[in-house]
Design a protein around this motif. Structure first.
Motif, PDB file in Angstrom:
ATOM      1  N   LEU C 468       8.179  -2.475 -11.169  1.00 17.55           N
ATOM      2  CA  LEU C 468       8.352  -1.140 -10.584  1.00 17.55           C
ATOM      3  C   LEU C 468       8.573  -1.299  -9.097  1.00 17.55           C
ATOM      4  CD1 LEU C 468       8.219   1.985 -10.636  1.00 17.55           C
ATOM      5  CD2 LEU C 468       5.721   1.780 -10.466  1.00 17.55           C
ATOM      6  N   GLU C 469       9.640  -0.692  -8.624  1.00 19.26           N
ATOM      7  CA  GLU C 469       9.897  -0.732  -7.173  1.00 19.26           C
ATOM      8  C   GLU C 469      10.152   0.685  -6.684  1.00 19.26           C
ATOM      9  OE1 GLU C 469      13.136  -3.191  -5.754  1.00 19.26           O
ATOM     10  OE2 GLU C 469      12.537  -2.845  -3.657  1.00 19.26           O
ATOM     11  N   VAL C 470       9.464   1.024  -5.583  1.00 24.75           N
ATOM     12  CA  VAL C 470       9.713   2.315  -4.944  1.00 24.75           C
ATOM     13  C   VAL C 470      10.650   2.054  -3.774  1.00 24.75           C
ATOM     14  CG1 VAL C 470       8.672   4.247  -3.692  1.00 24.75           C
ATOM     15  CG2 VAL C 470       7.475   3.218  -5.635  1.00 24.75           C
ATOM     16  N   HIS C 471      11.634   2.938  -3.616  1.00 28.19           N
ATOM     17  CA  HIS C 471      12.613   2.759  -2.549  1.00 28.19           C
ATOM     18  C   HIS C 471      12.347   3.739  -1.402  1.00 28.19           C
ATOM     19  CE1 HIS C 471      14.659   0.315  -5.516  1.00 28.19           C
ATOM     20  NE2 HIS C 471      14.629   1.329  -6.363  1.00 28.19           N
ATOM     21  N   GLN C 550      -3.532  -0.534  -0.104  1.00 28.66           N
ATOM     22  CA  GLN C 550      -3.804  -1.577   0.901  1.00 28.66           C
ATOM     23  C   GLN C 550      -2.902  -1.422   2.108  1.00 28.66           C
ATOM     24  OE1 GLN C 550      -3.154  -5.499  -0.603  1.00 28.66           O
ATOM     25  NE2 GLN C 550      -4.717  -5.308  -2.209  1.00 28.66           N
ATOM     26  N   ARG C 551      -1.588  -1.247   1.792  1.00 29.62           N
ATOM     27  CA  ARG C 551      -0.621  -1.135   2.883  1.00 29.62           C
ATOM     28  C   ARG C 551      -0.882   0.132   3.697  1.00 29.62           C
ATOM     29  NH1 ARG C 551       4.653  -2.974   0.558  1.00 29.62           N
ATOM     30  NH2 ARG C 551       4.198  -5.060  -0.204  1.00 29.62           N
ATOM     31  N   ALA C 552      -1.199   1.197   2.998  1.00 25.34           N
ATOM     32  CA  ALA C 552      -1.432   2.469   3.691  1.00 25.34           C
ATOM     33  C   ALA C 552      -2.667   2.370   4.580  1.00 25.34           C
ATOM     34  CB  ALA C 552      -1.580   3.592   2.675  1.00 25.34           C
ATOM     35  N   LEU C 584       4.760   6.988  -0.551  1.00 21.94           N
ATOM     36  CA  LEU C 584       5.169   5.675  -1.064  1.00 21.94           C
ATOM     37  C   LEU C 584       6.527   5.303  -0.469  1.00 21.94           C
ATOM     38  CD1 LEU C 584       4.145   6.052  -4.839  1.00 21.94           C
ATOM     39  CD2 LEU C 584       2.854   4.929  -3.007  1.00 21.94           C
ATOM     40  N   ALA C 585       7.404   6.306  -0.319  1.00 22.73           N
ATOM     41  CA  ALA C 585       8.735   6.042   0.224  1.00 22.73           C
ATOM     42  C   ALA C 585       8.633   5.514   1.649  1.00 22.73           C
ATOM     43  CB  ALA C 585       9.570   7.308   0.180  1.00 22.73           C
ATOM     44  N   GLU C 586       7.736   6.088   2.439  1.00 22.48           N
ATOM     45  CA  GLU C 586       7.567   5.618   3.820  1.00 22.48           C
ATOM     46  C   GLU C 586       7.060   4.181   3.835  1.00 22.48           C
ATOM     47  OE1 GLU C 586       6.631   9.986   5.823  1.00 22.48           O
ATOM     48  OE2 GLU C 586       4.987   8.750   5.120  1.00 22.48           O
ATOM     49  N   ALA C 589       9.822   1.843   3.185  1.00 17.33           N
ATOM     50  CA  ALA C 589      10.737   1.665   4.302  1.00 17.33           C
ATOM     51  C   ALA C 589      10.278   0.517   5.215  1.00 17.33           C
ATOM     52  CB  ALA C 589      10.838   2.964   5.108  1.00 17.33           C
ATOM     53  N   ASP C 590       8.970   0.271   5.228  1.00 15.43           N
ATOM     54  CA  ASP C 590       8.431  -0.815   6.051  1.00 15.43           C
ATOM     55  C   ASP C 590       8.755  -2.180   5.458  1.00 15.43           C
ATOM     56  OD1 ASP C 590       7.393   1.051   7.681  1.00 15.43           O
ATOM     57  OD2 ASP C 590       5.303   0.827   6.999  1.00 15.43           O
ATOM     58  N   GLU C 591       8.403  -2.302   4.200  1.00 15.17           N
ATOM     59  CA  GLU C 591       8.708  -3.553   3.497  1.00 15.17           C
ATOM     60  C   GLU C 591       8.778  -3.228   2.015  1.00 15.17           C
ATOM     61  OE1 GLU C 591       5.560  -6.534   2.991  1.00 15.17           O
ATOM     62  OE2 GLU C 591       4.201  -5.150   4.031  1.00 15.17           O
ATOM     63  N   PRO C 592       9.489  -4.046   1.235  1.00 15.57           N
ATOM     64  CA  PRO C 592       9.679  -3.721  -0.180  1.00 15.57           C
ATOM     65  C   PRO C 592       8.342  -3.429  -0.868  1.00 15.57           C
ATOM     66  CG  PRO C 592      11.058  -5.571   0.418  1.00 15.57           C
ATOM     67  CD  PRO C 592      10.200  -5.265   1.627  1.00 15.57           C
ATOM     68  N   LEU C 593       8.328  -2.315  -1.599  1.00 14.27           N
ATOM     69  CA  LEU C 593       7.123  -1.916  -2.326  1.00 14.27           C
ATOM     70  C   LEU C 593       7.406  -2.131  -3.805  1.00 14.27           C
ATOM     71  CD1 LEU C 593       4.284  -0.690  -2.287  1.00 14.27           C
ATOM     72  CD2 LEU C 593       5.342   1.582  -2.267  1.00 14.27           C
ATOM     73  N   LEU C 594       6.938  -3.244  -4.307  1.00 10.85           N
ATOM     74  CA  LEU C 594       7.377  -3.677  -5.631  1.00 10.85           C
ATOM     75  C   LEU C 594       6.270  -4.464  -6.311  1.00 10.85           C
ATOM     76  CD1 LEU C 594      10.720  -5.503  -6.348  1.00 10.85           C
ATOM     77  CD2 LEU C 594       8.579  -6.685  -6.780  1.00 10.85           C
ATOM     78  N   VAL C 595       6.077  -4.228  -7.590  1.00 14.53           N
ATOM     79  CA  VAL C 595       5.177  -5.094  -8.355  1.00 14.53           C
ATOM     80  C   VAL C 595       5.863  -5.552  -9.627  1.00 14.53           C
ATOM     81  CG1 VAL C 595       3.035  -4.056  -7.514  1.00 14.53           C
ATOM     82  CG2 VAL C 595       4.065  -3.194  -9.609  1.00 14.53           C
ATOM     83  N   GLN C 596       5.541  -6.747 -10.009  1.00 20.32           N
ATOM     84  CA  GLN C 596       5.971  -7.287 -11.305  1.00 20.32           C
ATOM     85  C   GLN C 596       4.711  -7.579 -12.074  1.00 20.32           C
ATOM     86  OE1 GLN C 596       8.225 -10.651  -9.905  1.00 20.32           O
ATOM     87  NE2 GLN C 596      10.158  -9.639 -10.421  1.00 20.32           N
ATOM     88  N   THR C 597       4.693  -7.166 -13.318  1.00 23.77           N
ATOM     89  CA  THR C 597       3.469  -7.371 -14.074  1.00 23.77           C
ATOM     90  C   THR C 597       3.799  -7.699 -15.523  1.00 23.77           C
ATOM     91  OG1 THR C 597       1.255  -6.471 -14.455  1.00 23.77           O
ATOM     92  CG2 THR C 597       3.092  -4.975 -14.811  1.00 23.77           C
ATOM     93  N   ARG C 598       2.769  -8.081 -16.220  1.00 22.31           N
ATOM     94  CA  ARG C 598       2.955  -8.421 -17.621  1.00 22.31           C
ATOM     95  C   ARG C 598       1.726  -7.934 -18.365  1.00 22.31           C
ATOM     96  NH1 ARG C 598       6.515 -11.147 -20.517  1.00 22.31           N
ATOM     97  NH2 ARG C 598       5.792 -12.421 -22.270  1.00 22.31           N
ATOM     98  N   PHE C 599       1.958  -7.098 -19.357  1.00 22.10           N
ATOM     99  CA  PHE C 599       0.843  -6.573 -20.148  1.00 22.10           C
ATOM    100  C   PHE C 599       0.715  -7.405 -21.420  1.00 22.10           C
ATOM    101  CE2 PHE C 599      -0.690  -3.947 -23.687  1.00 22.10           C
ATOM    102  CZ  PHE C 599      -1.921  -3.568 -23.192  1.00 22.10           C
ATOM    103  N   GLU C 600      -0.483  -7.877 -21.621  1.00 20.89           N
ATOM    104  CA  GLU C 600      -0.759  -8.724 -22.791  1.00 20.89           C
ATOM    105  C   GLU C 600      -1.572  -7.888 -23.775  1.00 20.89           C
ATOM    106  OE1 GLU C 600      -0.070 -12.289 -24.569  1.00 20.89           O
ATOM    107  OE2 GLU C 600       0.114 -12.287 -22.378  1.00 20.89           O
ATOM    108  N   ALA C 601      -0.976  -7.567 -24.922  1.00 18.84           N
ATOM    109  CA  ALA C 601      -1.707  -6.763 -25.901  1.00 18.84           C
ATOM    110  C   ALA C 601      -2.729  -7.635 -26.612  1.00 18.84           C
ATOM    111  CB  ALA C 601      -0.739  -6.164 -26.918  1.00 18.84           C
ATOM    112  N   ALA C 602      -3.938  -7.118 -26.742  1.00 19.83           N
ATOM    113  CA  ALA C 602      -4.999  -7.894 -27.375  1.00 19.83           C
ATOM    114  C   ALA C 602      -4.764  -8.042 -28.867  1.00 19.83           C
ATOM    115  CB  ALA C 602      -6.343  -7.208 -27.121  1.00 19.83           C
ATOM    116  N   ALA C 603      -4.055  -7.095 -29.435  1.00 20.98           N
ATOM    117  CA  ALA C 603      -3.869  -7.098 -30.890  1.00 20.98           C
ATOM    118  C   ALA C 603      -2.790  -6.077 -31.227  1.00 20.98           C
ATOM    119  CB  ALA C 603      -5.180  -6.708 -31.583  1.00 20.98           C
TER     120      ALA C 603
END
Lengths: 167, 276, 761
Positions: C468-471, C550-552, C584-586, C589-603
């Protein structure tokens, strides 16, 4: 051979092979890719367009046979400002489409259903769409969409060219 | 799938169409709505070298009363016949049978002349026409001739039409308010009939019970001698030669012919004989 | 109020409804300029020695650039059988070599300048085949008199488990046995298969194809071609339906890459429907033997099922379907003893793959018929037999004798809801009236209860990735490893991201199906998307908000603990200080606001439900018509009811179609009888009623959304309900069982046979 027709209000003249199917003329010559081809046997209706006010399966019409005609495809329905045709609007609001492949033909056929019968029952909608196959929706929401579009008035059973003629 | 290549001609008159047929012989095929021919061409089961498009010939689409008969132009499309007020009043079985052909898009294109000339044993309109009787008017190099309905369909894709003739008109007796019924049995609404039965004024025709549409003569004779509907219907499959396919074997088709004939005769004899 | 659970109309639709989606055949792309058209020449004989393929006339035809046969692709190693249990000799040559094994086997390939020239030239390829006897049924295959792969020495592709011990039913007062067919059907997505390939100057190939999972298809294609996967870039444009048949790569897709390289030009291929109906994977195709035993009071004590899976000519995913059927054999019931075993067999037919439900509908169809047979045998109402044997309500994991561990279930409640909504008692009274009067149109009432497994790990893991990346302009982009083809992920995933961030749905773009941008992904299959892919998007949004906090905190020079999410403003606000905060948009604008994640289903999760079908059967003609379908489907928490209902509707239609209409048929020589849509009875609007949906939602603890899968449930529940209803309508005439599809001729014949004395089965 030379064929001329008005497609979505625009005049086109092209030199084509006599065997060229209208569906391929629209897709490959004019670049109107909304009209899809889903079978070889006039069964699925994905290629339905409106020719001279009537819904037809464009895979079973030669471009030569449509010479001189007024053709409307899905691309010709929305207003110049992007305003959706009542049938397009109803398909969206009732979730009458999923993968979208049958949709262009289904929408054109549905307009044809209302052109023929402005306020159909569920059964009449189903019979009116008997020549259009959909694998995703189970037809449930398509039937709802057509009935809901019918409530929007006569425009739901017309294509823009008809409306111009009517004016 | 796409048809093989062909030359395309578009005559402006029936005479020109006949001349094209004379010129090209069995290399040529007529096309009107194209809804019987184009699917065969796409599957390459038909590969005519010349396609003669008769759909633009003027004045081939009409329904009118002429004396005791109704005359219908060969270029009349199924949806036009379905909605025609004259046809509804004078030969109501025909517009109803027209409404049973394929789906709306097919009915917007297909023509009466096309389905008559195609001679598919499972077609709706020829079945109704055969029950009505009357004649098919054709035009060839020597002019027009009239072929009795009972002599027109000879077999699978085979008719009494000569290679250089064009179907121009169909003439059927006016049946007015006489009872009628068209019973079509399908798995899905827009399928070809597995079996269909047309009944009007004591005449009964069957679809898909032989190489061509046929009359149920044993049933008609039984009715003529005053047999009950049940008894007459029990003879409906006599003399037929039904084929086997994935929908029905001959035994089941024979059963359906008898069942649908009984239902058709009951409906046709019912008060007012409302739409089937 | 959360956007989740509301009926948000699809963001996909405006484009789909005005310009149309962009399917593979619609692509206009510079890389495909001047592309050649691919036409495959396929065997018209099911089984035979391939004596010669003469391409000389075709090579001379207008527009023909090349014609290839097996000799030309000696550099390609055969496609391996792929699964460890399958004899290695059951591999597939790219172009038939020595033998053809089904109608549709590829014998040559033609490249032409124009689309129309391909069919013309293909007609000119002359193929000489010496026919061999065809293996058409699983019984033919098991007999082993004719082998598809002589080197394998057997037609058995795989074996799963052993037959039940002889005394398995000892002690039962009543034992009923029935052989039944879960017939082969064609998935028929409206978009047929299509692919295109173009090589770049960098030595990489870009392949576009219509598929349910770009990453898996890429891996397979690279493996088959012996290429470094890094050299393959695979893109799935809009996909016009899949239903399981577009899982995994097809050889034709890989072939386009080889052909483009060989010809030195891009190529594209779109099959027509006649080719699709023999070339694309089919579904189902099981011959089953069920036995059910118990007491006359309705208590069932033991149940067994033996599965002979038709694998088709070459092994594809279909050969593992028996394992899913076996896993779900115990179904919703508290049977003390369950036994299941199976095998997959090679036949001279199109290969079997996954089709909506894939193995689970076959399990449900078998057990639900078995329950009805048992009920008929002891003369008890089938609803009552179900009530007596359903697993009682549970919220802690429940492990079945067939080895599945269900997460949560309320089976009795689902059944009671369905019976009440249908008006079961009144229906039975109406049925009795019609029977009494001997009417031609008899009423049939059919029940099913089901539980299925969604998000199962079938070898690709049970995790999904999301980015997810916010622009800076206030929009956001979601990248997902799922692969929507009608399900509406663009809308649902945007809702999940919006729910956590406050960014409006219409400002969120969801991207999928491009292996360069999204290297990891499990695709969309097995009803896994929401519970894994959706959960991953949710997790990404949660993580993004944490990062933004954190950034805020740094930017606003406050303690992160004093910040709270301002959903209305899509930003973070300082608690107790109106007006202080940052969007979030502001931050983006400072630096890319982006996360990469992986959801592991337990079952995996186990959706369940109950269906009631009402049919009318014309007992004089045998024709059955569905009047009503009442369906309770519990898939846990619903994110977007509009989309969930759409999934249910489509599932019902396909389930009904299997019960009443659809079947792929071959003649005794292996010639397909249903290779056009004029012959294959694809269900249309006129054979279906509008459906009656009953809502029920028991959240699962397995993922933070509480969601189970909904894509296949409708199919699984509806088939046996409708099938049971047809038989119920004619049960009073002595009919005990009719195999699917319940065609008019079969129903009529079953009545005739029952009337002529004794049971038909």
């Amino acid at each position: 051979m030379k064929v001329s027709m008005t497609v979505n209000g625009q005049q086109h003249t092209d030199d084509v092979e006599p065997r060229l199917l209208l569906a391929h003329y629209l897709r490959d010559v004019l670049g109107l890719k909304a009209t899809n081809i889903g079978c070889d046997t006039t069964s699925c209706g994905a290629c339905t367009v409106i020719v001279d006010g009537l819904s037809v399966k464009s895979c079973t019409v030669l471009a030569a046979q449509a010479d001189g005609s007024q053709v409307t495809t899905l691309e010709g329905l929305a207003g110049p400002d992007g305003e959706l045709h009542p049938m397009q609007k109803a398909f969206r609001e009732e979730h009458g489409l999923q993968c979208g492949f049958c949709t262009p033909g289904m929408v054109m056929a549905a307009i044809g259903v209302l052109a023929d019968n402005p306020d159909p029952s569920d059964r009449e909608v189903r019979e009116g769409l008997e020549g259009n196959l959909c694998r995703c929706t189970g037809y449930h929401n398509i039937v709802r969409a057509v009935r809901s579009a019918a409530q929007a008035g006569p425009a739901a059973g017309q294509v823009p060219q008809d409306q111009e003629v009517a004016r | 799938m796409i048809p093989g290549a062909f030359e395309y001609v578009r005559p402006g008159t029936v005479e020109e169409a006949v001349a094209a047929l004379v010129e090209h012989g069995d290399d040529a095929k007529l096309i009107a709505g194209g809804h019987s021919l184009l699917p065969l061409m796409k599957l390459r089961l038909a590969m005519p070298a010349v396609l003669v498009d008769i759909s633009r010939i003027p004045d081939l689409s009409y329904v009118r009363v002429e004396g005791d008969e109704v005359a219908i132009g060969a270029g009349t499309r199924h949806f036009e016949l379905e909605k025609d007020d004259v046809a509804r009043a004078e030969v109501p079985i025909l517009p109803y049978a027209a409404s049973q052909v394929g789906d709306p898009q097919v009915r917007h294109r297909g023509t009466l002349g096309g389905t008559v000339a195609h001679s598919d044993p499972a077609s709706d309109l020829p079945t109704a026409l055969l029950a009505l009787g009357g004649s098919v008017v054709v035009q060839g190099p020597g002019g027009r001739r009239s072929i009795p309905m009972t002599e027109f369909w000879l077999g699978f894709y085979e008719t009494a039409l000569a290679e250089d003739e064009v179907v121009v008109e169909v003439r059927v007796p006016r049946t007015g308010s006489a009872g009628w019924a068209y019973e079509k049995f399908t798995r899905r609404a827009n399928d070809w009939p597995i079996v269909a039965v047309a009944a009007v004024e004591g005449r009964v025709a069957l679809a898909n019970m032989a190489g061509a549409v046929v009359r149920a003569t044993a049933t008609e004779e039984a009715l003529a001698r005053g047999a009950s509907i049940a008894e007459a219907a029990g003879l409906a499959d006599e003399g037929t030669s039904p084929s086997s396919d994935m929908h029905a074997d001959p035994e089941y088709r024979r059963h359906l012919a008898r069942l649908l004939t009984r239902r058709a005769l009951e409906k046709a004899s019912g008060a007012g004989a409302a739409a089937a | 109020m959360s956007i989740l659970g509301t009926r948000v109309v699809r963001t996909e639709d405006p484009l789909f409804l005005t310009r149309g989606a962009t399917y593979t055949d619609d692509l206009v792309d510079d890389r495909l300029t001047g592309a050649l058209h691919v036409t495959f020449v396929r065997s018209q004989v099911a089984h035979g020695r391939l004596l010669s393929v003469d391409t000389s006339a075709a090579r001379e035809a207008p527009g023909v650039v090349a014609v290839y046969t097996a000799e030309d692709c000696a550099d390609l190693a055969p496609i391996p059988a792929g699964l460890p249990m399958v004899p290695p000799a059951m591999q597939r040559p790219w172009l038939a070599q020595g033998k053809v094994r089904f109608v549709g086997d590829i014998v040559a390939v033609v490249l032409t300048e124009e689309r129309y020239q391909g069919e013309d030239a293909a007609e000119l390829v002359s193929v000489d085949i010496d026919p061999l006897p065809a293996v058409v049924t699983t019984a033919d295959a098991a007999a082993g008199e004719v082998l598809l792969f002589e080197d394998a020495g057997t037609n058995v592709m795989a074996t799963f488990g052993e037959p039940a011990p002889a005394d398995f039913f000892s002690g039962c007062e009543v034992v009923v046995e029935q052989r039944m067919v879960n017939q082969r059907v064609a998935p028929v997505p409206l978009e047929t298969r299509a692919a295109a390939a173009a090589w770049g100057d960098d030595g990489r190939v870009t392949i576009w194809c219509t598929n349910q999972g770009a990453q898996q298809a890429k891996g397979e294609i690279a493996g088959w071609l012996g290429m470094d996967p890094a050299r393959v870039h695979l893109i799935t444009p809009d996909v016009g339906g899949g239903f399981g048949a577009k899982i995994g790569a097809d050889p034709e897709y890989a072939f386009t890459a080889w052909l483009a390289q060989r010809a030195g030009r891009p190529v594209r291929w779109t099959e027509n429907r006649s080719e699709n109906l023999v070339g694309m994977l089919h579904g189902r195709g099981q011959d089953q033997t069920v036995r059910i035993g118990g007491r006359r009071d309705g208590t069932i004590e033991a149940y067994s099922i033996a599965v002979d899976q038709d694998g088709g000519a070459y092994p594809r995913v279909g050969i593992i379907l028996p394992t899913l059927t076996m896993l779900m054999a115990a179904a919703t019931y508290a049977f003390p003893k369950v036994h299941a075993h199976g095998r997959a067999l090679a036949t001279n037919t199109t290969s079997i793959g996954a089709y909506r439900g894939a193995g689970r509908p076959e399990a449900t169809a078998a057990v639900e018929r078995a329950i009805d047979l048992f009920a008929a045998e002891i003369g008890m109402d089938p609803a009552e037999v179900r009530r007596k044997n359903l697993v009682p309500s549970f919220s802690e994991p429940h492990t079945t004798p067939s080895g599945a561990t269900y997460d949560s279930g309320e089976y009795t409640a689902a059944l009671e809801k369905a019976l009440e909504a249908a008006g079961y008692d009144e229906l039975r009274a109406e049925q009795a009236r019609r029977r009494e009067r001997g009417e031609a149109r008899q009423l049939g009432i059919g029940l099913s209860t089901y539980v299925e497994i969604t998000g199962a790990d079938t070898g690709l893991g049970s995790a999904e990735s999301a980015e997810l990346e916010v622009h800076a302009d206030g929009t956001a982009t979601v990248l997902t490893g799922t692969s929507p083809h009608g399900q509406g992920h663009a809308t649902a995933w945007a809702m999940l991201a919006s729910d956590q961030t406050g960014i409006p749905v219409e400002k969120i773009t969801v991207l999928h199906g491009d292996t360069d941008r999204i290297p990891r992904g499990g695709g969309t299959m097995g009803s896994r998307s929401l519970q894994q892919g959706g959960a991953a998007v949710h997790q990404a949004a949660v993580e993004l908000v944490a990062l933004a906090k954190q950034r805020a905190a740094e930017r606003l020079e406050v303690d992160a603990a004093d910040l709270e999410l301002d959903l209305a403003g899509a930003g973070l606000a300082v608690r107790g200080t109106p007006g202080a905060g940052v969007t979030l948009a502001e931050l983006a604008a400072d630096e890319p606001l982006l996360v990469q994640t992986r959801f592991e289903a337990a079952a995996p999760t186990f959706p369940f439900g109950a269906h009631v079908a009402v049919v009318e059967v014309d007992v004089e003609s045998g024709k059955a018509e569905l009047q009503r379908l009442v369906a309770v489907d519990d898939a846990g928490t619903i994110v977007n009811p509009l989309l969930a209902e759409g999934q249910r509707h489509g599932g019902y239609a396909q389930g009904v179609a299997q019960a009443l209409l659809e079947e792929v048929l071959y003649d005794a020589d292996g010639n397909p009888q249903t290779s056009t849509l004029a012959d294959y009875p694809f269900v249309s609007a006129t054979e279906l009623p509008s459906f009656e949906l009953v809502d029920m939602a028991t959240p699962t603890p397995i993922n933070p959304l509480g969601a189970k899968g909904i894509g296949e449930a409708g199919t699984i529940g509806s088939t046996p309900a409708v099938h049971n209803a047809v038989i119920d309508a004619v049960a009073h005439l002595g009919v005990r069982h009719i195999d699917m599809p319940t065609t008019p001729m079969k129903v009529w014949r079953a009545i005739q046979q029952a009337q002529q004395g004794g049971s038909n089965a």
